[in-house]
Design a protein around this motif. Structure first.
Motif, PDB file in Angstrom:
ATOM      1  N   LYS A  98      36.369  31.781  44.397  1.00  0.00           N
ATOM      2  CA  LYS A  98      35.941  32.199  43.007  1.00  0.00           C
ATOM      3  C   LYS A  98      34.719  33.079  43.055  1.00  0.00           C
ATOM      4  CE  LYS A  98      34.084  29.816  38.832  1.00  0.00           C
ATOM      5  NZ  LYS A  98      33.760  31.037  38.392  1.00  0.00           N
ATOM      6  N   LYS A  99      33.890  32.861  44.050  1.00  0.00           N
ATOM      7  CA  LYS A  99      32.868  33.812  44.197  1.00  0.00           C
ATOM      8  C   LYS A  99      33.290  35.259  44.429  1.00  0.00           C
ATOM      9  CE  LYS A  99      28.363  34.675  46.794  1.00  0.00           C
ATOM     10  NZ  LYS A  99      27.555  34.202  47.629  1.00  0.00           N
ATOM     11  N   CYS A 100      33.863  35.485  45.217  1.00  0.00           N
ATOM     12  CA  CYS A 100      34.468  36.840  45.602  1.00  0.00           C
ATOM     13  C   CYS A 100      35.383  37.609  44.329  1.00  0.00           C
ATOM     14  CB  CYS A 100      35.167  36.790  46.811  1.00  0.00           C
ATOM     15  SG  CYS A 100      34.415  36.596  48.153  1.00  0.00           S
ATOM     16  N   ALA A 101      35.996  36.327  43.717  1.00  0.00           N
ATOM     17  CA  ALA A 101      36.671  36.964  42.634  1.00  0.00           C
ATOM     18  C   ALA A 101      35.799  37.446  41.571  1.00  0.00           C
ATOM     19  CB  ALA A 101      37.738  35.923  42.131  1.00  0.00           C
ATOM     20  N   ASP A 102      34.857  36.784  41.187  1.00  0.00           N
ATOM     21  CA  ASP A 102      33.912  36.771  40.142  1.00  0.00           C
ATOM     22  C   ASP A 102      33.171  38.295  40.445  1.00  0.00           C
ATOM     23  OD1 ASP A 102      34.677  34.777  38.829  1.00  0.00           O
ATOM     24  OD2 ASP A 102      32.938  33.545  39.271  1.00  0.00           O
ATOM     25  N   ILE A 103      32.904  38.367  41.748  1.00  0.00           N
ATOM     26  CA  ILE A 103      32.115  39.719  42.129  1.00  0.00           C
ATOM     27  C   ILE A 103      33.024  41.014  41.943  1.00  0.00           C
ATOM     28  CG2 ILE A 103      31.050  40.993  44.067  1.00  0.00           C
ATOM     29  CD1 ILE A 103      29.790  38.184  44.987  1.00  0.00           C
ATOM     30  N   PHE A 104      34.261  40.660  42.519  1.00  0.00           N
ATOM     31  CA  PHE A 104      35.346  41.728  42.318  1.00  0.00           C
ATOM     32  C   PHE A 104      35.962  42.242  41.113  1.00  0.00           C
ATOM     33  CE2 PHE A 104      36.307  40.980  47.057  1.00  0.00           C
ATOM     34  CZ  PHE A 104      35.380  41.513  47.448  1.00  0.00           C
ATOM     35  N   ILE A 164      39.653  44.329  41.198  1.00  0.00           N
ATOM     36  CA  ILE A 164      40.063  43.795  42.431  1.00  0.00           C
ATOM     37  C   ILE A 164      40.228  42.315  42.098  1.00  0.00           C
ATOM     38  CG2 ILE A 164      39.608  43.639  44.778  1.00  0.00           C
ATOM     39  CD1 ILE A 164      37.860  46.047  44.880  1.00  0.00           C
ATOM     40  N   LYS A 165      41.367  41.899  42.797  1.00  0.00           N
ATOM     41  CA  LYS A 165      41.675  40.461  42.788  1.00  0.00           C
ATOM     42  C   LYS A 165      41.904  39.998  44.139  1.00  0.00           C
ATOM     43  CE  LYS A 165      43.548  41.004  38.010  1.00  0.00           C
ATOM     44  NZ  LYS A 165      44.621  40.861  37.159  1.00  0.00           N
ATOM     45  N   ILE A 166      41.867  38.633  44.096  1.00  0.00           N
ATOM     46  CA  ILE A 166      42.156  37.999  45.487  1.00  0.00           C
ATOM     47  C   ILE A 166      43.419  37.156  45.067  1.00  0.00           C
ATOM     48  CG2 ILE A 166      41.610  36.011  46.951  1.00  0.00           C
ATOM     49  CD1 ILE A 166      38.730  37.081  46.594  1.00  0.00           C
ATOM     50  N   GLN A 167      44.526  37.635  45.604  1.00  0.00           N
ATOM     51  CA  GLN A 167      45.720  36.959  45.317  1.00  0.00           C
ATOM     52  C   GLN A 167      46.145  35.691  46.300  1.00  0.00           C
ATOM     53  OE1 GLN A 167      49.214  39.840  45.129  1.00  0.00           O
ATOM     54  NE2 GLN A 167      50.472  37.945  45.860  1.00  0.00           N
ATOM     55  N   SER A 168      46.501  34.675  45.786  1.00  0.00           N
ATOM     56  CA  SER A 168      46.640  33.448  46.584  1.00  0.00           C
ATOM     57  C   SER A 168      48.205  33.338  47.049  1.00  0.00           C
ATOM     58  CB  SER A 168      46.419  32.089  45.904  1.00  0.00           C
ATOM     59  OG  SER A 168      46.890  31.988  44.954  1.00  0.00           O
ATOM     60  N   THR A 222      44.080  42.593  46.222  1.00  0.00           N
ATOM     61  CA  THR A 222      44.896  43.452  45.360  1.00  0.00           C
ATOM     62  C   THR A 222      44.316  44.284  44.323  1.00  0.00           C
ATOM     63  OG1 THR A 222      45.721  41.855  43.651  1.00  0.00           O
ATOM     64  CG2 THR A 222      47.086  42.016  45.782  1.00  0.00           C
ATOM     65  N   GLY A 223      44.743  45.034  43.659  1.00  0.00           N
ATOM     66  CA  GLY A 223      44.050  45.745  42.701  1.00  0.00           C
ATOM     67  C   GLY A 223      43.742  47.298  42.761  1.00  0.00           C
ATOM     68  N   ASN A 224      42.818  47.956  42.467  1.00  0.00           N
ATOM     69  CA  ASN A 224      42.550  49.230  42.528  1.00  0.00           C
ATOM     70  C   ASN A 224      42.056  49.766  43.885  1.00  0.00           C
ATOM     71  OD1 ASN A 224      40.817  51.746  42.625  1.00  0.00           O
ATOM     72  ND2 ASN A 224      40.377  51.341  40.342  1.00  0.00           N
ATOM     73  N   GLU A 225      43.335  50.390  44.271  1.00  0.00           N
ATOM     74  CA  GLU A 225      43.247  50.866  45.765  1.00  0.00           C
ATOM     75  C   GLU A 225      41.808  51.620  46.137  1.00  0.00           C
ATOM     76  OE1 GLU A 225      44.614  50.203  49.459  1.00  0.00           O
ATOM     77  OE2 GLU A 225      45.566  49.440  47.762  1.00  0.00           O
ATOM     78  N   ILE A 226      41.480  52.315  45.457  1.00  0.00           N
ATOM     79  CA  ILE A 226      40.440  53.353  45.480  1.00  0.00           C
ATOM     80  C   ILE A 226      38.995  52.306  45.746  1.00  0.00           C
ATOM     81  CG2 ILE A 226      38.744  54.921  45.004  1.00  0.00           C
ATOM     82  CD1 ILE A 226      41.391  56.069  45.773  1.00  0.00           C
TER      83      ILE A 226
END
Length: 161
Positions: A123-129, A134-138, A144-148
């Motif tokens: 959750k912390k990393c997802a909120d920051i990203f 950028i998303k954290i897929q489980s 995943t997300g914006n590659e750049i």
């Protein structure tokens, strides 16, 4: 990158920075005031720092306070890299980066933490990203997300580490 650190790691980093930036002895109470924490927290940090950060060590004196000792050829960058290497958040992100098929149980085992702790990390990393698209897929865990943005994050991560 510092914004990813948990409060304990961030406090230890700031604690060491204050000691690193001076050749003077500083009292525990002065440091606690500057860091907005208790002297007890700093005493606990002191033990951990002296175990983890060799050849850096914090000398203590009842009358004078605390002073950081280290070899001349070491810089603050070494301290920062040790903090990152021991950070739960950064170890989590590194595991996801280097392993494509991790499940929550794998993360718990690799990081030696509980299920709720892994959930808080995610959750912390997802909120920051989130603002970076950028998303954290489980299942399995991956970024995943914006590659750049992902590439920029990991370039900054590995250069600081």
């Amino acid at each position: 990158m510092k914004h990813l650190l948990n409060s304990t790691d961030l406090r230890r980093l700031e604690f060491l920075k204050l000691l690193f930036d001076t050749d003077e002895w500083l009292t525990l109470n002065v440091l606690a005031t500057q860091l907005n924490c208790s002297a007890k927290s700093l005493r606990n940090d002191l033990r951990a720092i002296n175990e983890i950060f060799a050849p850096f060590s914090i000398s203590t004196s009842v009358k004078r306070g605390l002073k950081l000792s280290y070899p001349e050829n070491f810089t603050f960058d070494y301290i920062y890299s040790v903090i990152l290497s021991n950070s739960l958040e950064f170890n989590f992100l590194e595991l996801i980066f280097f392993n494509e098929h991790l499940k929550k149980r794998d993360l718990e085992d690799y990081l030696y933490v509980s299920t709720p702790t892994v959930s808080r990390l995610i959750k912390k990393c997802a909120d920051i990203f989130a603002p970076l698209a950028i998303k954290i897929q489980s299942s399995p865990y991956r970024i995943t997300g914006n590659e750049i943005q992902i590439q920029n994050f990991y370039v900054a991560y590995f250069s600081e580490k």
